[in-house]
Design a protein around this motif. Structure first.
Motif, short mmCIF file in Angstrom:
data_model
loop_
_atom_site.label_atom_id
_atom_site.label_comp_id
_atom_site.label_asym_id
_atom_site.label_seq_id
_atom_site.Cartn_x
_atom_site.Cartn_y
_atom_site.Cartn_z
N GLY A 9 -34.30 88.28 -67.95
CA GLY A 9 -34.50 89.61 -67.13
C GLY A 9 -36.01 89.89 -67.06
O GLY A 9 -36.72 89.23 -67.85
N THR A 11 -38.87 93.14 -65.73
CA THR A 11 -39.23 94.49 -65.55
C THR A 11 -40.67 94.54 -64.79
O THR A 11 -41.55 93.90 -65.59
CB THR A 11 -39.17 95.68 -66.59
N LEU A 37 -26.52 87.28 -70.79
CA LEU A 37 -27.77 87.43 -70.01
C LEU A 37 -28.66 86.35 -70.04
O LEU A 37 -28.93 85.73 -71.05
CB LEU A 37 -28.34 88.79 -70.80
N SER A 64 -40.94 89.68 -69.03
CA SER A 64 -39.98 88.72 -68.84
C SER A 64 -39.25 88.54 -70.08
O SER A 64 -40.05 88.31 -71.19
CB SER A 64 -40.17 87.40 -68.14
N ARG A 71 -27.48 86.35 -64.75
CA ARG A 71 -26.27 86.36 -65.74
C ARG A 71 -25.22 85.38 -65.46
O ARG A 71 -25.08 84.98 -64.41
CB ARG A 71 -25.48 87.70 -65.80
N ARG A 127 -36.55 95.73 -61.35
CA ARG A 127 -35.78 94.70 -62.43
C ARG A 127 -34.98 93.82 -62.02
O ARG A 127 -34.35 94.05 -60.87
CB ARG A 127 -35.01 96.11 -63.49
N THR A 128 -34.81 92.85 -62.61
CA THR A 128 -34.00 91.77 -62.34
C THR A 128 -33.23 91.17 -63.39
O THR A 128 -33.70 91.32 -64.53
CB THR A 128 -34.69 90.52 -61.50
N GLU A 129 -32.19 90.66 -63.31
CA GLU A 129 -31.23 89.99 -64.23
C GLU A 129 -30.59 88.85 -63.84
O GLU A 129 -30.03 88.82 -62.50
CB GLU A 129 -30.22 91.00 -64.88
#
Length: 349
Positions: free
Chosen positions: A211, A213, A208, A231, A203, A199-201
């Protein structure tokens, strides 16, 4: 009282020591994970991945686009994208972009009879598509230390939380703050056992920006391989789902793959020079002058004309400096001079 102080001091000592040990353990675990990721990057010298991608489709992407990414050595990349079906009004047609280690190329095919194929070229040390959402999954998995992005080996990676469970897998939550001290921050949930970013975010402060998964499947040579991913973006309306179709590890990819030629009929913009040209047959080109570009040229007339022929021409009018105009002007000036002289003489009398 002394016993109380001794106990308090000992408690603080334990907290400090445990905190230091925990921090050291986190750093050690992270270093092991990064070492595994580096080995994976070295194993995948070249790579080809092809996947379907669409907006909000269930069970992967349907009715979207088919995307193909070719990773070469020394930062060379080729990204190709084409609609899965017929192109509807307002949709982009087939697209291609590449970086051959020195020069960027970008091509967009024509859509409809009133459109024409377009290309852009420019010299730059950075491939413009590096931060494109389409390829970030593969860069983080197979090129995590690629400069300037993702470049996980540059800048502080801070373990924020450990043993975070995602789909039952223990993960480290790692943050990389902005190097300039701004509010931008990247967050990565890294599967400890598989050394994969699940997972990436991105910010900006509490907001946000995007993001993602990722789900993985076992792979004999790379250990794990992205199988599907989703995404999302800050506006909440552009969720993308993708599913891997096929891949090749370490295929023979000639350098010429990343320096593709534009098809005949493409209008190419050289961003460094600020000039356009039309690609003709047999390797010839037809320059498009700045005057033609500014006035809005007729695309279909380009191939049948020479550079500058389609620039707007001044129409002949009575205001031009023709010989008769000059004679008339001189005569009027003489009349004015004679009138002034006559007026001066009359005043003298």
């Amino acid at each position: 009282m002394r016993a109380f102080l001794d106990g308090t001091t000992w408690g603080l000592f334990l907290i400090l020591c445990c905190g230091t040990v925990a921090a050291a353990d986190d750093a050690g675990r992270l270093e092991e994970i990064l070492s595994t990721m580096r080995s994976r990057q070295e194993e995948a010298r070249t790579f080809i991945a092809e996947w379907d991608e669409g907006a909000g489709a269930e069970d992967g992407a349907r009715g979207g686009r088919t995307i193909r990414l070719t990773l070469g050595t020394e930062g060379r990349m080729l990204l190709e994208s084409s609609p899965a079906g017929e192109v509807a009004f307002g949709q982009a047609g087939p697209m291609k972009s590449s970086y051959d280690g020195r020069r960027n190329r970008q091509f967009t095919a024509a859509v409809g009879k009133d459109d024409w194929p377009r290309g852009i070229v420019w010299d730059d040390a950075v491939y413009d598509e590096l931060r494109a959402a389409e390829i970030q999954v593969w860069l983080l998995h197979l090129r995590p230390f690629h400069e300037p992005f993702p470049d996980l080996g540059n800048g502080p990676l801070q373990v924020v939380e450990q043993n975070v469970l995602i789909d039952g897998q223990p993960c480290l939550l790692v943050e990389r703050p902005a190097l300039d001290g701004g509010s931008y921050v990247e967050r990565y949930w890294i599967d400890v056992d598989r050394a994969c970013i699940v997972r990436t975010e991105h910010r900006d402060g509490k907001r946000l920006l995007s993001g993602r998964t990722v789900r993985y499947r076992p792979d004999e040579r790379l250990g794990w391989l992205p199988e599907s991913w989703e995404s999302g973006f800050s506006n909440g309306s552009n969720a993308l789902r993708a599913r891997l179709i096929r891949h090749e590890l370490n295929p023979d990819v000639p350098d010429e793959t990343f320096a593709f030629d534009f098809p005949v009929g493409t209008v190419v913009f050289d961003r460094d020079r600020g000039l356009r040209h039309l690609v003709l047959a047999d390797g010839r080109t037809r320059d498009i002058t700045p005057e033609e570009s500014a006035s809005g040229f007729d695309y279909h007339a380009l191939a049948e004309s020479s550079a500058g022929d389609l620039a707007p021409q001044l129409e002949a009018s009575g205001d031009e400096w023709t010989p008769s105009t000059i004679v008339l002007l001189v005569a009027n000036l003489l009349l004015v001079v004679v009138g002034v002289v006559f007026w001066v003489l009359r005043r003298g009398e």
